[in-house]
Design an enzyme around this catalytic site. Structure first.
Site, mmCIF file in Angstrom:
data_model
loop_
_atom_site.group_PDB
_atom_site.id
_atom_site.type_symbol
_atom_site.label_atom_id
_atom_site.label_comp_id
_atom_site.label_asym_id
_atom_site.label_seq_id
_atom_site.Cartn_x
_atom_site.Cartn_y
_atom_site.Cartn_z
ATOM 1 C CD GLU A 115 64.878 32.497 11.812
ATOM 2 O OE1 GLU A 115 65.926 33.132 11.613
ATOM 3 O OE2 GLU A 115 63.733 33.005 11.697
ATOM 4 C CE1 TYR A 156 67.167 32.786 14.758
ATOM 5 C CE2 TYR A 156 69.415 31.954 14.601
ATOM 6 C CZ TYR A 156 68.300 32.505 13.998
ATOM 7 O OH TYR A 156 68.311 32.770 12.667
#
Length: 388
Positions: free
Chosen positions: A197, A109
């Protein structure tokens, strides 16, 4: 401003960030050509709604071949997808992204956002990427790392290397991910983003580092500088009341309560909602008409508030500074006459020309409840909403 995944991936491609191959479709007729263009035999069909948690909500499906793909498309297109971030009403699926299926060896992530407390950019990253990242943040916060950087000078190469080493010490991974993270930070700064993101950023079994998901949010206040990005806005994904409010230079956010609010000034609007809560009620919206609203804007504000069927009373809380109380009173009177406000209306005025404003309301012949203080006004509005 939020954009769809397929749009975010197109921005990533412009910035040299590797993404999985995919094509956006809006009907099942586009499926065969899309599959031929992508190639291969396994695909991922992903609902294009601006809400996280699509995978857990059934909005992401792994399929083999055209027949399975068509079944997934038929099931997803037109349905309302309810995710952890969509609200109870969910989001209607109008577009799908068909992407190549990637054989995943590792998931990570990586996100770039703004730390408002420190007035710095921050890279948030974890080696525990994937659909469970939110749960990881709750149960194992030690697995989530942060790296702050100066938004003027950008993310330094040594900082990108530190992030890469924290994620994985594999030399090939570090070599590939360092420039990728720097490009994400550059995109964040230069495109006036509030969030960039990737979840997950993956290493494939072939050893390639690829973003198989992408999310970008932009600062609305900076879109005038990037008309190419502003053109990506999808008004169908936004609350129609918020879209209408923007046309009139009003700030509106729909909430879940039954007391409509019309206030001038963001701080006063927040305080008004707090006092409504303290009085035992729930605000139906945040609506800031600004410091210099005209009569037409006040009328537009009432119309927007009344579009919400849950609104059972309206509280107007105005501090007259730039926007004088008599102007607000005129707007209230005209709105009540033109659109026939059907719910109890509580008005609290204070500031410039307050006596003149109250006198106008009194002589209008319209059933308006006035209050001298915010606490009194909130209690009255909550009581009337409850009675309604």
């Amino acid at each position: 401003m939020k954009i769809h995944e397929y749009q975010a991936k197109s921005v990533f491609t412009q910035w040299g960030i590797p993404v999985s191959k995919g094509i956006m479709i809006e009907s099942r007729d586009q499926v065969p050509q899309a599959l031929r263009d992508i190639g291969g035999s396994e695909f991922v069909v992903k609902a294009q709604v601006q809400a996280g948690g699509r995978g857990k909500a059934g909005g992401v499906k792994l399929v083999k071949g055209e027949e399975e793909c068509l079944r997934a498309v038929d099931k997803l297109l037109g349905q309302r997808l309810v995710t952890a971030q969509s609200g109870a009403q969910g989001k209607e699926v109008r577009k799908l992204l068909i992407a190549e299926a990637v054989t995943i060896a590792k998931e990570y992530y990586v996100a770039v956002t703004l730390d408002r407390r420190l007035a710095k950019g921050v890279v948030i990253y974890s080696a525990a990427g994937g659909v469970e990242i939110e749960e990881t943040a709750k149960t194992h916060p030690e697995k989530i790392f942060k790296k702050h950087f100066d938004i003027v000078f950008g993310l330094s190469p040594f900082q990108a290397r530190e992030i890469a080493f924290d994620l994985d010490r594999d030399a090939d991974f570090v070599k590939a991910v360092v420039p990728l993270i720097q490009k994400m930070a550059d995109l964040f700064i230069r495109c006036d983003a509030t969030l960039v993101e990737v979840n997950p950023l993956v290493v494939t079994k072939e050893g390639k580092v690829v973003a198989i998901d992408a999310k970008i949010d932009f600062d609305d206040n900076a879109l005038f500088r990037r008309q190419d990005l502003a053109a990506m806005r999808d008004p169908l994904e936004e609350d129609s009341r918020e879209v209408e409010a923007k046309k009139h230079s009003l700030s509106y956010v729909g909430l879940e309560g039954n007391v409509g609010c019309m206030v001038n000034g963001a701080g006063l609007a927040m305080a008004t909602m707090d006092v409504i809560k303290l009085a035992g009620g729930m605000p139906a919206n945040f609506l800031d008409v600004g410091g210099g609203a005209k009569v037409e804007q006040v009328k537009a504000a009432f119309k927007i508030i009344l579009q919400d069927p849950r609104v059972k009373a309206i509280l107007v809380n105005i501090f007259g500074g730039i926007m004088k109380c008599d102007v607000v009173a005129e707007g209230i009177i005209q709105a009540a006459q033109d659109i026939k406000i059907s719910v109890p209306l509580v008005v609290r005025l204070e500031g410039t020309n307050v006596d003149k404003g109250k006198e106008l309301l009194k002589k209008s012949g319209i059933r308006i409840f006035t209050a001298d203080g915010l606490a009194q006004a909130a209690s009255l509005a909550v009581e009337m909403a409850g009675q309604a």
